[in-house]
Every structure is written in C-alpha cells, then in structure tokens.
Scaffold this active site. Structure first.
Site, PDB file in Angstrom:
ATOM      1  N   GLY A 106      24.177   4.960  27.017  1.00 27.29           N
ATOM      2  CA  GLY A 106      24.693   5.079  28.163  1.00 27.29           C
ATOM      3  C   GLY A 106      24.612   3.560  28.850  1.00 27.29           C
ATOM      4  N   LEU A 107      25.700   3.153  29.315  1.00 35.78           N
ATOM      5  CA  LEU A 107      25.779   1.740  29.833  1.00 35.78           C
ATOM      6  C   LEU A 107      25.970   1.853  31.334  1.00 35.78           C
ATOM      7  CD1 LEU A 107      28.200   0.086  27.362  1.00 35.78           C
ATOM      8  CD2 LEU A 107      25.451   0.145  27.179  1.00 35.78           C
ATOM      9  N   LYS A 156      -9.133   2.721  -2.648  1.00 33.08           N
ATOM     10  CA  LYS A 156      -9.471   1.877  -1.142  1.00 33.08           C
ATOM     11  C   LYS A 156     -10.856   2.328  -0.733  1.00 33.08           C
ATOM     12  CE  LYS A 156      -7.311   1.281   3.208  1.00 33.08           C
ATOM     13  NZ  LYS A 156      -6.000   1.791   4.098  1.00 33.08           N
ATOM     14  N   TYR A 194      -8.597   4.888  13.464  1.00 33.13           N
ATOM     15  CA  TYR A 194      -8.478   4.710  14.830  1.00 33.13           C
ATOM     16  C   TYR A 194      -7.135   4.241  15.268  1.00 33.13           C
ATOM     17  CZ  TYR A 194      -8.410   0.068  12.500  1.00 33.13           C
ATOM     18  OH  TYR A 194      -8.211  -1.070  11.656  1.00 33.13           O
ATOM     19  N   GLU A 241       0.824  -1.231  -0.072  1.00 39.22           N
ATOM     20  CA  GLU A 241      -0.035  -0.273   0.203  1.00 39.22           C
ATOM     21  C   GLU A 241       0.831   1.049   0.115  1.00 39.22           C
ATOM     22  OE1 GLU A 241      -3.517   1.465   2.827  1.00 39.22           O
ATOM     23  OE2 GLU A 241      -2.151   0.100   3.695  1.00 39.22           O
ATOM     24  N   ASP A 257      18.158  -2.724  31.353  1.00 38.68           N
ATOM     25  CA  ASP A 257      17.564  -1.940  30.323  1.00 38.68           C
ATOM     26  C   ASP A 257      18.631  -1.496  29.202  1.00 38.68           C
ATOM     27  OD1 ASP A 257      15.086  -2.168  31.194  1.00 38.68           O
ATOM     28  OD2 ASP A 257      15.449  -0.558  32.741  1.00 38.68           O
ATOM     29  N   GLY A 284      22.925  -2.281  33.740  1.00 43.12           N
ATOM     30  CA  GLY A 284      21.647  -2.673  34.158  1.00 43.12           C
ATOM     31  C   GLY A 284      20.930  -3.273  33.049  1.00 43.12           C
ATOM     32  N   LYS A 335       0.100  -9.604  16.174  1.00 42.99           N
ATOM     33  CA  LYS A 335      -0.621  -9.196  15.006  1.00 42.99           C
ATOM     34  C   LYS A 335      -0.666 -10.121  14.004  1.00 42.99           C
ATOM     35  CE  LYS A 335      -2.594  -5.869  12.644  1.00 42.99           C
ATOM     36  NZ  LYS A 335      -1.981  -4.576  12.314  1.00 42.99           N
ATOM     37  N   CYS A 348      -5.489  -3.167   1.965  1.00 45.79           N
ATOM     38  CA  CYS A 348      -5.457  -3.211   3.469  1.00 45.79           C
ATOM     39  C   CYS A 348      -6.795  -3.215   4.129  1.00 45.79           C
ATOM     40  CB  CYS A 348      -4.717  -1.756   4.321  1.00 45.79           C
ATOM     41  SG  CYS A 348      -3.978  -2.169   5.917  1.00 45.79           S
ATOM     42  N   THR A 401      17.153   4.342  27.102  1.00 48.47           N
ATOM     43  CA  THR A 401      17.025   3.319  27.623  1.00 48.47           C
ATOM     44  C   THR A 401      15.898   3.019  28.581  1.00 48.47           C
ATOM     45  OG1 THR A 401      18.533   3.712  29.322  1.00 48.47           O
ATOM     46  CG2 THR A 401      19.653   2.832  27.554  1.00 48.47           C
ATOM     47  N   SER A 403       0.422  -2.642   7.121  1.00 51.34           N
ATOM     48  CA  SER A 403      -0.160  -3.331   8.249  1.00 51.34           C
ATOM     49  C   SER A 403       0.840  -3.162   9.314  1.00 51.34           C
ATOM     50  CB  SER A 403      -0.884  -4.601   8.123  1.00 51.34           C
ATOM     51  OG  SER A 403      -1.354  -4.966   9.363  1.00 51.34           O
TER      52      SER A 403
END
Length: 514
Positions: free
Chosen positions: A310-311, A112, A118, A43, A316, A314, A182, A149, A417, A176
C-alpha cells in the site's frame, strides 16, 4: 605455510536437507577444482539455522545424518568442515557439530562446547555441549583446530585451548545473526581470541534471511594479532577462495594436542593470491543490506514470487517499496494507492512519482465507497456519539482488506509498512496496517527511516524517494489536518526513549533521570 582456503559463505534453507546437501557437494567439487586444501561451511549448513523444533523430530535428525553420509562420500582431497546435527546413539543426545571429511571418509567430528541461550538463541533446549578430547588436523603442513560459533565468544574457551595445544589456524563455523554494528563487534572479539590463542582464525559465517533473523556473511580471516588478512563481502552468497601464508608455529606448547594428518601436499595449481579484505558497508548500507536480504529470503523461502504494498505517499511505504525492488526486482513489486476523503493531493502525486522512480506497476483504488458503507452500517449503533479513533481505524482496515484480496487473487505477499517507532507504542491499527505477511521495517525507528531514504537518494544517479516525502510532516491522514506529533512526542524525542528502553533495557527511573 601456504594454504589455499575456501570459505563457503552460503545462504541455505532451514529444513531443505536435500537442497543444502547438494550445495555442499557442489562446493566441494568446485573447491577441489580450485586446488583448495581446506574448505569450511557455516554452522549447521545441512539443516539450516536455526532448525528449532525440527530437531525434536527423530526422522529429521535421521535424514540429516543420511545427508551427511552423501556429503562424506562425495569428499575428495580437499578437507571439508561441514556443520550438521550429530546424535549419540546410546543416549540419543543431540550435538551441534562439525564433520571433518576427506577422501570419502568421515575423519572426525567436533561437537560445539559453548551453547548460546540468550537473545535469539535457544540451543540448550536442543543440544548437549560437546566434551570429547580436542584434536588438531594436519592440513598442508599446518595444525588446524575446529570450533563452532559461540566457542569463539568465550575468553579462555575452546579457541584458546586449541591455540595452547599447538594450532596454527583455528577454523570457526558460524551462524551469527546481524544487528547494527555486529561486524565490528565480531572482529573485536576475533582480535581478542587470536591474541589469546596465538594463532590465526578463519571465521566463516552464514548469509541470508530466516524468518526474523538476517545473517550478513562478512566471513573473515585474522592473523595472530587479530588483524584482518582477508574478508568476504557482506550479504553475498559466495564460495570465497584465497591463498594464505600462515606461519607454522615453531615452538610447541608443553602439552600439544594430538595431530591427525589429512593433507600434506602443497598446492600445485597457480596462485590465487590473498584477496584484499572487502570494504565494510557504512551504517546505512549495512542496515539497508539487512532489510533487502531479509525481505528477499522471506518472500523466496515462503514460496512467493511477487509482493504488493500500500503506497501512501509517506516515507515508510516509500522505503519498503525501494527495499522490495532491490530484493526482488521492480517487475515483481505492485503498488496500490488507496486514497480517502482525507488524503492530500500531494500524497497521491508523491506515491505516483515514487512508483515511476522505481519502475513499479501500480493501481488506484479509492476507499471512499467502502468507508461510506461502513459509516451507514454502523450509524444506528453509533447514534449520539462523536467521531473518534474508531472512524479513523476503519480506513486502514478497509485498506488491509483490499490488499489481502489482491494477495488472495494473485498470490502476492503483502508487505506491511509500520516502522519500529509506531509499533513500539501501538500507533498502528489492528487488522489494518498490521495486516500482511512480512513487516519489512518493523525494527527500523522513524528517524532511521528518513536517514535511509536520504541515503537511497544519494546512492545512485537520481532521486528515488521524492523530496516532498522527506520534508512534509508525517501523517496517517485519517482525519483533517492530522499529524503524527498530535498523538506522539516528536520522533527526535521518542526514538531515543525507545532505543534506551528496548535495546539497552533501561528502566523508567533511568529514562526519567536522563
């Protein structure tokens, strides 16, 4: 009837009309060389999806139509279905459309009919729904219908009408976007539409990242019972060519749609054979693929070559660094360790081990001198007050300034992060750990962060995220002996609440009752 079909599961860039058109022309030549009778693109492949307010610029729509002219002129005996923006010259209305191109001629246009409005979609802002009479296209002895679609998501909609009109195959052009689960949701929908229409459906989907959206591909062909016949892999930019044995429906409905014959010749080249459906990724593989795809394309499409993170030692920052390496390559990822007086020795060694595991360059910049300087500067203003979250927030703000300085100097994009659990409840620092260009795991709750890190360690030949990172209590390390659960509920409690409130729209009363 045997049909050689090509599905152009492509990653294109919003606004890059010349580049997108060039990819379309290249794919048409490749499909022609492969002996394909039918080629379908996603699309709005010419403009990229979603073009949003570019559509309000008349010159952009003009340029899109000129790009379509170049594509049409390059078409050959392979029938190409190309997504573009159509315009009614009399009223100026815009349409989300598919061009039917063959032998250098624009044979027809489908507009279409069902416009989504939404969630992430806002198509009614820009487009009018199509209302032209439906038609079928004769391709290699089959009657082929075209839809776009959202047309396929509606029961008793365009796909059903095309099937009732005699279509053997309906091709659905898509952009999509991905969310967890999904693919399974799409294929359940296609099973329903195929059963209603009584015909096969070829579903071609966009792939790649566009700002906050990720498109996961997974283009698929289902038979009239809705069973997958073949499927392209997820997250792969690919021209997917396959031979299909699509049964021509012998009994026409009472009022069949008109059929315009475009290609009647059989395939003369050697068989390609139906490709076995690509296996779908598991839950963690699917989510991780979305993170890698979104990060790679955000960096690339915004003109950056390298990133800085930045490490902290942790979980994340470990996950973000791993995603960045898979998205861009380890040689384009830079880590910065920024310890303070509150950083544990384990956090520093864990961050160093992670960098070694990933093979990334890193540097250590202690923030203690800057932290002391800020304390001295603010001392006269803070006299007779106790240290609190103010002093805690100074530290991530210093770190944010350092990362942004490296970004400015070297052109590296800062990847932040913070995860979804922290962001949803504000457990983060404005102008601190929120400073940066792209929030890789902003939609990943904390428990899933741990799950993905464990999956990473099981995926390959060795440990990626150090084990100690996964077992130590999570902490921002902004004061002595700090832990996340001193400010937040345990993540086992918090994450289900966030999911219920954010994803499932439950009310406060629903949550209390649960």
């Amino acid at each position: 009837m045997r049909l050689r079909l090509a599905l152009a599961q492509f990653d294109v860039m919003v606004g890059d009309l010349a580049g997108n058109a060039a990819r379309v022309v290249e794919a048409m030549a490749e499909a022609e060389a492969e002996g394909c009778e039918l080629l379908a693109f996603p699309e709005l492949v010419l403009t990229g999806y979603p073009p949003e307010d570019l559509l309000l610029k008349p010159s952009f729509v003009d340029d899109n139509l000129e790009a379509l002219d170049r594509v049409v002129a390059a078409s050959g005996s392979t029938v190409a279905l190309v997504g573009f923006v159509d315009r009614d010259p009399e009223h100026g209305h815009l349409y989300n459309a598919a061009a039917v191109c063959a032998d250098g001629v624009l044979r027809g246009v489908y507009r279409k009919r069902r416009l989504p409005n939404y969630a992430v979609f806002d198509e009614e802002r820009y487009f009018e729904p199509g209302a032209e009479p439906l038609t079928l296209w004769g391709v290699a002895g089959l009657r082929v219908g075209v839809s776009i679609c959202e047309d396929a998501w509606a029961p008793d909609g365009p796909v059903r009408w095309l099937g009732d009109g005699g279509a053997d195959l309906v091709v659905n052009l898509n952009a999509s976007p991905y969310h967890a689960g999904k693919v399974a949701e799409r294929e359940r929908m296609l099973e329903e539409r195929a059963a209603e229409a009584g015909c096969w459906i070829a579903y071609v989907n966009l792939v790649g990242g566009q700002d906050e959206l990720v498109f996961d591909g997974a283009s698929v062909v289902v038979d009239s019972a809705g069973d997958p016949v073949t499927r392209a892999p997820q997250y792969a930019d690919v021209l997917f060519v396959t031979d299909l044995d699509v049964p021509a429906r012998s009994m026409l409905p009472a009022s069949p749609l008109p059929v315009t014959t475009l290609v009647a010749r059989p395939v003369s080249s050697p068989p390609v054979a139906v490709t076995e459906p690509a296996r779908l990724l598991d839950r963690c593989g699917e989510v991780y693929g979305a993170l890698v795809t979104g990060t790679r394309d955000y960096v690339r499409k915004n003109g950056f070559g390298e990133v800085v993170i930045g490490l902290s030692g942790g979980v994340d920052s470990s996950l973000v660094a791993a995603v960045a390496c898979d998205a861009l390559g380890s040689d384009r990822v830079h880590g910065v360790l920024m310890p303070s007086r509150y950083s544990s020795s384990g956090s520093i060694t864990d961050a160093e081990l992670l960098a070694a595991n990933l093979g990334i360059e890193y540097r250590v910049i202690t923030i203690e001198p800057a932290f002391k300087a800020f304390e001295e500067l603010l001392g006269p203003s803070f006299v007779n007050t106790r240290a609190d979250v103010t002093e805690e927030n100074l530290q991530p703000r210093i770190r944010g300034m350092l990362l942004m300085a490296l970004s400015n100097k070297f052109g590296w994009l800062v990847l932040t992060t913070s995860n979804k659990s922290e962001s949803a409840v504000g457990y983060t620092t404005l102008y601190g750990d929120m400073a940066g260009g792209f929030a890789v795991i902003k939609d990943v709750p904390k428990l899933l962060v741990y799950e993905l890190c464990g999956w990473l360690n099981r995926r390959g030949d060795g440990e990626v995220v150090p084990r100690e990172v996964l077992v130590k209590p999570p902490s921002a390390e902004l004061r002595h002996d700090q832990r996340d659960d001193q400010s937040l509920p345990p993540y086992e409690v918090l994450d289900p609440i966030i999911e219920a409130y954010v994803e499932r729209d439950q009310t406060r009363e629903d949550l209390i009752a649960a």
